[in-house]
Design a protein around this motif. Structure first.
Motif, PDB file in Angstrom:
ATOM      1  N   LEU A 115       0.871  -1.296   0.050  1.00 34.02           N
ATOM      2  CA  LEU A 115      -0.044  -0.116  -0.036  1.00 34.02           C
ATOM      3  C   LEU A 115       0.719   1.327   0.078  1.00 34.02           C
ATOM      4  N   VAL A 116       1.695   1.322   0.582  1.00 32.92           N
ATOM      5  CA  VAL A 116       2.811   2.524   0.833  1.00 32.92           C
ATOM      6  C   VAL A 116       3.508   2.701  -0.594  1.00 32.92           C
ATOM      7  N   ALA A 117       3.926   1.505  -1.014  1.00 38.01           N
ATOM      8  CA  ALA A 117       4.453   1.693  -2.285  1.00 38.01           C
ATOM      9  C   ALA A 117       3.626   2.206  -3.447  1.00 38.01           C
ATOM     10  N   ALA A 118       2.456   2.032  -3.571  1.00 38.24           N
ATOM     11  CA  ALA A 118       1.472   2.519  -4.282  1.00 38.24           C
ATOM     12  C   ALA A 118       1.235   4.222  -3.758  1.00 38.24           C
ATOM     13  N   LEU A 119       1.130   4.442  -2.658  1.00 38.19           N
ATOM     14  CA  LEU A 119       1.045   5.843  -2.296  1.00 38.19           C
ATOM     15  C   LEU A 119       2.128   6.768  -2.616  1.00 38.19           C
ATOM     16  N   ALA A 120       3.305   6.029  -2.422  1.00 39.88           N
ATOM     17  CA  ALA A 120       4.780   6.860  -2.460  1.00 39.88           C
ATOM     18  C   ALA A 120       4.943   6.986  -4.083  1.00 39.88           C
ATOM     19  N   LEU A 144      -0.938  22.527  -4.008  1.00 34.74           N
ATOM     20  CA  LEU A 144      -2.293  21.890  -3.528  1.00 34.74           C
ATOM     21  C   LEU A 144      -3.159  21.373  -4.799  1.00 34.74           C
ATOM     22  N   SER A 145      -3.155  22.195  -5.785  1.00 39.17           N
ATOM     23  CA  SER A 145      -3.851  22.093  -7.166  1.00 39.17           C
ATOM     24  C   SER A 145      -3.342  20.618  -7.925  1.00 39.17           C
ATOM     25  N   ARG A 146      -2.258  19.935  -7.412  1.00 39.33           N
ATOM     26  CA  ARG A 146      -1.731  18.801  -8.237  1.00 39.33           C
ATOM     27  C   ARG A 146      -2.374  17.548  -7.439  1.00 39.33           C
ATOM     28  N   VAL A 152      -0.583  13.046   3.790  1.00 35.75           N
ATOM     29  CA  VAL A 152      -0.119  14.401   4.076  1.00 35.75           C
ATOM     30  C   VAL A 152       1.509  14.368   4.106  1.00 35.75           C
ATOM     31  N   LEU A 153       2.162  13.255   4.654  1.00 32.55           N
ATOM     32  CA  LEU A 153       3.633  13.216   4.396  1.00 32.55           C
ATOM     33  C   LEU A 153       4.046  13.119   3.130  1.00 32.55           C
ATOM     34  N   LEU A 154       3.669  12.224   2.382  1.00 27.81           N
ATOM     35  CA  LEU A 154       4.200  12.041   0.958  1.00 27.81           C
ATOM     36  C   LEU A 154       4.112  12.997   0.017  1.00 27.81           C
ATOM     37  N   PHE A 155       2.773  13.637  -0.073  1.00 31.54           N
ATOM     38  CA  PHE A 155       2.560  14.933  -0.897  1.00 31.54           C
ATOM     39  C   PHE A 155       3.467  16.016  -0.389  1.00 31.54           C
ATOM     40  N   GLY A 156       3.467  16.217   1.071  1.00 25.56           N
ATOM     41  CA  GLY A 156       4.340  17.197   1.591  1.00 25.56           C
ATOM     42  C   GLY A 156       5.906  17.228   1.026  1.00 25.56           C
ATOM     43  N   PHE A 157       6.161  15.881   1.055  1.00 27.69           N
ATOM     44  CA  PHE A 157       7.747  15.669   0.418  1.00 27.69           C
ATOM     45  C   PHE A 157       7.701  15.793  -0.975  1.00 27.69           C
ATOM     46  N   ALA A 158       6.681  15.398  -1.547  1.00 32.02           N
ATOM     47  CA  ALA A 158       6.663  15.645  -2.867  1.00 32.02           C
ATOM     48  C   ALA A 158       6.644  17.153  -3.302  1.00 32.02           C
ATOM     49  N   ALA A 205       5.591  16.278  10.019  1.00 32.33           N
ATOM     50  CA  ALA A 205       6.470  16.245   8.990  1.00 32.33           C
ATOM     51  C   ALA A 205       6.041  16.699   7.494  1.00 32.33           C
ATOM     52  N   GLY A 206       4.881  16.168   7.495  1.00 37.62           N
ATOM     53  CA  GLY A 206       4.218  16.626   6.057  1.00 37.62           C
ATOM     54  C   GLY A 206       3.958  18.024   6.004  1.00 37.62           C
ATOM     55  N   LEU A 207       3.360  18.713   7.126  1.00 38.26           N
ATOM     56  CA  LEU A 207       3.026  20.130   7.160  1.00 38.26           C
ATOM     57  C   LEU A 207       4.393  21.036   7.099  1.00 38.26           C
ATOM     58  N   ALA A 208       5.175  20.207   7.638  1.00 33.65           N
ATOM     59  CA  ALA A 208       6.470  21.227   7.649  1.00 33.65           C
ATOM     60  C   ALA A 208       7.090  21.127   6.272  1.00 33.65           C
ATOM     61  N   CYS A 209       7.259  20.140   5.654  1.00 31.13           N
ATOM     62  CA  CYS A 209       7.657  19.967   4.221  1.00 31.13           C
ATOM     63  C   CYS A 209       6.477  20.900   3.126  1.00 31.13           C
ATOM     64  N   PHE A 210       5.484  20.986   3.425  1.00 29.78           N
ATOM     65  CA  PHE A 210       4.552  21.426   2.613  1.00 29.78           C
ATOM     66  C   PHE A 210       4.779  23.154   2.679  1.00 29.78           C
ATOM     67  N   MET A 211       5.078  23.497   4.078  1.00 30.58           N
ATOM     68  CA  MET A 211       5.455  25.128   4.316  1.00 30.58           C
ATOM     69  C   MET A 211       6.546  25.557   3.957  1.00 30.58           C
TER      70      MET A 211
END
Length: 342
Positions: A136-141, A176-178, A220-226, A306-312
């Protein structure tokens, strides 16, 4: 489909290992004489029902399919109680013990309270069940890093973002639009893994709400890092290679190569504290009934923080233009005099 290739490869790999080591093999005789405790009667009844499915039960030496029955299968699997846990002892090689495991699950025993042991008491891993969280994480990542960050980087390299930069579009809204149009792939991936977990009796239906919360925190973490990875890069080929390596690092640290339950205790602790475990451990706790190193809400907090920090940070660092050195290289190449053609 190309985005989900990594998850599909892991699913095929672990599915084949599950079939080879858990399902395929000789039909066993089940010795349930060691059962005791609150689940004993229900488990014994479920094992009796297996006689029509190719995994007969034996409750005594002279009973049907018991050790003295000449028509009984040659291989024996012992099902016994160990406190509140149920132990399935498989002392012989090439025995298909998965029907016995599913019968114990059908009796109401949680997946996390069933131990499958081989010779010398060594645990026998159920490769598919233990790696459902990793799949599952492989698909989300892949969706977040390869399917979201790389196209955004390619748009910057082509100059598309430079055109958008002339509009009053906020950088945070651009990032966010992505996300929304990737959620369809997320829904397909989550539904597929949950379907496999339900069909193999690995997941408790009551665990579904907590699993969905874990998936949201992982996103949240994965899209923030992306977003952070795509905030300044402009070379899609190099970025794709780097992000593929990040995906492999996340999965390897979380048990895609070897289930973390088989690791020595020091390595188990180290693996449980890595970012890959923040994603896989909460998912596996609900999909496979494993015991995470930290409480599941603690992993939620780590992913969200971590996800929110990456996004900011990504929203602050985001640039519409390619990197100056890349733009200068293109400018120099375009200013070179063209050689006269004969």
């Amino acid at each position: 489909m190309s985005t989900l290739t990594m998850a599909l490869v892991l699913l095929i790999l672990h599915g084949c290992m599950w079939l080879a080591f858990s399902v395929a093999g000789a039909t066993p005789r089940v010795d349930a004489s060691g059962l005791a405790g609150p689940h004993a009667s229900a488990v014994a009844t479920a094992l009796d029902e297996l006689r029509g499915d190719g995994a007969p039960a034996a409750h005594g030496p002279n009973g049907p399919n018991g050790p003295n029955d000449p028509n009984a299968p040659a291989h024996t699997v012992r099902v016994q109680s160990a406190g509140e846990r149920i132990v399935i002892a498989v002392d012989e090689p090439r025995v298909g013990w998965d029907p016995v495991w599913r019968a114990v699950r059908a009796a109401g025993v949680p997946a996390g309270q069933i131990d499958v042991l081989g010779r010398d008491g060594e645990p026998i891993p159920d490769f598919l069940r233990l790696n459902l969280g990793t799949i599952l994480v492989a698909a989300l990542a892949s969706i977040a890093l390869l399917g979201t960050a790389v196209p955004l980087i390619a748009a910057r390299g082509r100059g598309t973002l430079r055109l958008l930069g002339t509009t009053p579009l906020p950088r945070s809204l651009m990032l966010l639009s992505r996300v929304p149009n990737r959620l369809a792939l997320v829904l397909v991936s989550v539904s597929g893994v949950i379907g496999i977990a339900v069909l193999t009796r690995a997941m408790e239906p009551a665990s579904l709400p907590r699993l969905l919360v874990s998936v949201c925190c992982a996103l949240v973490l994965l899209f923030g890092f992306a977003a952070l990875a795509a905030s300044r890069a402009s070379d899609p080929e190099a970025s794709q290679g780097l992000l593929v390596g990040v995906c492999f690092a996340l999965l390897a640290s979380a048990g895609s190569v070897l289930p973390v339950t088989l690791l020595p205790e020091p390595l188990r602790i180290a693996s449980g504290l890595l970012p890959g475990a923040w994603l896989v451990e909460p998912a596996s706790a609900d999909l496979a009934g494993t015991s995470p190193l930290l409480p599941v809400p603690a992993y939620w907090g780590l992913c969200l923080a971590a996800g929110l920090a990456c996004f900011m940070l990504a929203a602050r660092r985001f640039t519409w233009e390619p990197r100056p050195e890349r733009a200068r290289t293109h400018l120099i190449a375009s200013d070179r005099p063209q050689e006269a053609r004969p």
